[in-house]
Design a protein around this motif. Structure first.
Motif, PDB file in Angstrom:
ATOM      1  N   THR A 212       0.866  -1.286   0.040  1.00 24.19           N
ATOM      2  CA  THR A 212       0.018   0.100  -0.078  1.00 24.19           C
ATOM      3  C   THR A 212       0.822   1.290   0.121  1.00 24.19           C
ATOM      4  O   THR A 212       0.677   2.105  -0.663  1.00 24.19           O
ATOM      5  CB  THR A 212      -1.103   0.108   1.223  1.00 24.19           C
ATOM      6  OG1 THR A 212      -1.813  -1.117   1.156  1.00 24.19           O
ATOM      7  CG2 THR A 212      -2.034   1.143   1.388  1.00 24.19           C
TER       8      THR A 212
ATOM      9  N   ASP B  15      -6.314  -1.476  -4.236  1.00 23.01           N
ATOM     10  CA  ASP B  15      -5.732  -2.247  -3.128  1.00 23.01           C
ATOM     11  C   ASP B  15      -6.319  -3.509  -2.864  1.00 23.01           C
ATOM     12  O   ASP B  15      -7.428  -3.763  -2.886  1.00 23.01           O
ATOM     13  CB  ASP B  15      -5.478  -1.308  -1.758  1.00 23.01           C
ATOM     14  CG  ASP B  15      -4.195  -1.613  -0.961  1.00 23.01           C
ATOM     15  OD1 ASP B  15      -3.364  -2.370  -1.362  1.00 23.01           O
ATOM     16  OD2 ASP B  15      -4.096  -0.847  -0.129  1.00 23.01           O
ATOM     17  N   ASP B  16      -5.576  -4.585  -2.671  1.00 19.87           N
ATOM     18  CA  ASP B  16      -5.798  -5.967  -2.377  1.00 19.87           C
ATOM     19  C   ASP B  16      -7.012  -6.512  -3.156  1.00 19.87           C
ATOM     20  O   ASP B  16      -8.201  -6.975  -2.817  1.00 19.87           O
ATOM     21  CB  ASP B  16      -6.486  -5.821  -0.878  1.00 19.87           C
ATOM     22  CG  ASP B  16      -5.342  -5.611   0.184  1.00 19.87           C
ATOM     23  OD1 ASP B  16      -4.222  -6.451   0.264  1.00 19.87           O
ATOM     24  OD2 ASP B  16      -5.565  -4.774   1.223  1.00 19.87           O
TER      25      ASP B  16
HETATM   26 MG    MG Z   1      -1.881  -2.835   2.023  1.00 19.80          MG
END
Ligand code: MG
Ligand code: ADP
Length: 451
Positions: free
Chosen positions: A163, A219-220
């Motif tokens: 991140t 993200d993710d």
């Molecule tokens: Mg992360």
């Protein structure tokens, strides 16, 4: 030769042999501030740096110094805050540690960071072997978005800086063009937004929001596994942005092809640009990360305490930061430097919880796995070289991590005599101290054991 040139020449060798993160951590903002007949005074930013350089690199520095200026016999250190840009002589700015209040002000003064975390920049990211590729790819994207690395797919375990890196790209682009539209979301938010857009019949608005951006950071992405409709929508979002030359960055905890229940057409798109991993940092990088965080906060912690934290919190940078912050709170309350004993007590819950989970069996399995041999081969009597080294390594780790007795280790590893175990442990111990590759090999195995 100016003092600055002399210093550059002296540390030149180290710059080549050390990793970039390591070199920057210890030698950034250092310089020769005085040279006399038989000694030089080297300015360093903190006591910690002084201890570290003088205990680890003194011999190298003296050797290099001898080659260039044979009359100089001693290196002395002066602790102050140095700014060292290569064009000028290092200048002493102030010996006062930075106040944290200043950092806060700087952060507040930053503009147009969208929904990016202001702490997650390239400047605060410490590059180690574990993150070299992901870092290089991220900086390349920041220089030239929407070009060859599109999408950029960063994958790796929890708390390793994925991140952080994707935000860093965003900050870098905004710094040169604050008007850019950069959208950061988790894949869960993307999913939720999409679901509520359908429910509220606001699909057009959803599309406007996600498709009119200059860069999309998701993200993710592994969490869109199994969500077919969201995947469909994401597929079109992805295509439209990429067709328009807009950059996309994705992160995940694993490779695209290992995400279960995800459409093949998405997997192949994720692999179109650049796939880069981040791994667990080695000891050297963990120390560098801790030191960078301390420098940034303008706080000092003893070298021994930093090493204790780095040696014991090994597979996650978020935990590393958490442990450090915990210690700093105590240090502030105590109002004097923490000792290693205190640090041990304060971090006992984190450190012991990890140690407890480890058994001889777990060590043997991880070692066998690491060297791609079977557990049986590791434990049985064979004296073949390809089994002996892993076996001795496993014995060494068992002794070091569990403190098991030599006879009990011998019994576990196929009923061997305790002198055989002692010999093996000693051999690996020597190799670890003498050879950085072997040391790193053991660290990698430890990371697997404690993962
Ligand atoms: Mg992360
Ligand atoms: P991930 O997304 O991989 O789970 P994060 O990017 O959230 O991990 O990182 C966790 C924490 O560790 C953050 O506070 C981040 O700033 C810090 N961090 C991670 N990697 C580094 C690094 N290489 N240098 C400095 N800080 C780091």
């Amino acid at each position: 030769m100016t003092n600055q040139q002399l210093w550059q020449a002296i540390i030149g060798d180290l710059e080549i042999t050390l990793s970039k993160a390591n070199f920057n951590t210890w030698f950034k903002n250092t310089g020769i501030i005085e040279k006399s007949e038989d000694y030089v005074v080297v300015g360093v930013p903190s006591n910690f740096t002084k201890d570290w350089i003088s205990s680890k690199y003194q011999a190298n520095l003296l050797k290099a110094l001898k080659n260039i200026a044979p009359e100089v016999k001693t290196i002395k250190y002066y602790v102050g805050h140095f700014k060292n840009d290569s064009s000028s002589q290092p200048a002493l700015i102030s010996t006062e540690p930075k106040k944290t209040g200043q950092n806060v002000k700087q952060i507040n003064a930053q503009q147009s960071t969208g929904n990016l975390n202001t702490q997650y920049t390239f400047e605060t990211f410490v590059v180690g072997h574990n993150s070299e590729l992901a870092y290089a790819a991220s900086t390349a994207v920041a220089k030239n978005p929407g070009a060859q690395y599109n999408p950029l797919f960063i994958y790796g375990g929890v708390g390793l800086g994925k991140t952080h890196l994707m935000h860093a790209v965003g900050h870098k682009l905004l710094a040169s063009n604050p008007a850019l539209k950069i959208l950061y979301v988790t894949s869960e938010k993307f999913t939720n937004d999409y679901v509520s857009a359908i429910q509220q019949k606001k699909i057009d608005e959803f599309k406007r929001q996600y498709r009119n951006v200059d860069m999309l950071l998701i993200d993710d992405i592994q969490f869109i596994a199994g969500k077919e409709q969201t995947q469909e929508e994401f597929f079109h979002t992805f295509n439209e942005l990429r067709d328009k030359g807009k950059q996309i960055i994705l992160t995940a905890d694993r490779l695209p092809k290992d995400i279960p229940s995800i459409e093949q057409r998405l997997v192949s798109r994720f692999e179109w640009g650049m796939v880069a991993d981040v791994g667990a940092p080695n000891l050297e990088t963990r120390i560098a990360i801790l030191q960078t965080k301390l420098n940034k906060k303008g706080v000092e912690v003893s070298k021994e305490v930093v090493e204790f934290v780095a040696e014991n919190i090994i597979n996650n940078i978020r935990e590393l930061e958490g442990a450090l912050n915990k210690l700093l709170v105590y240090q502030q309350i105590e109002n004097r430097p923490l000792t290693v004993e205190q640090a041990k007590t304060i971090l006992a819950s984190i450190v012991n919880a990890k140690k407890k989970a480890v058994t001889l069996n777990k060590i043997a399995e991880s070692v066998a796995n690491f060297y791609s041999i079977t557990l049986e081969d590791l434990l049985k009597q064979s004296r073949r070289k390809e089994y002996v080294k892993p076996r001795q390594t496993a014995m060494y780790i068992a002794r070091k991590e569990l403190g098991s007795s030599f006879p009990s280790i011998g019994e576990f590893f196929g009923g061997r005599d305790h002198t055989t175990v002692m010999h093996g442990v000693e051999k690996v111990e020597k190799a670890v101290n003498a050879n950085d590759d072997i040391k790193q090999e053991v660290e990698l195995i430890l990371e697997k054991i404690y993962a």
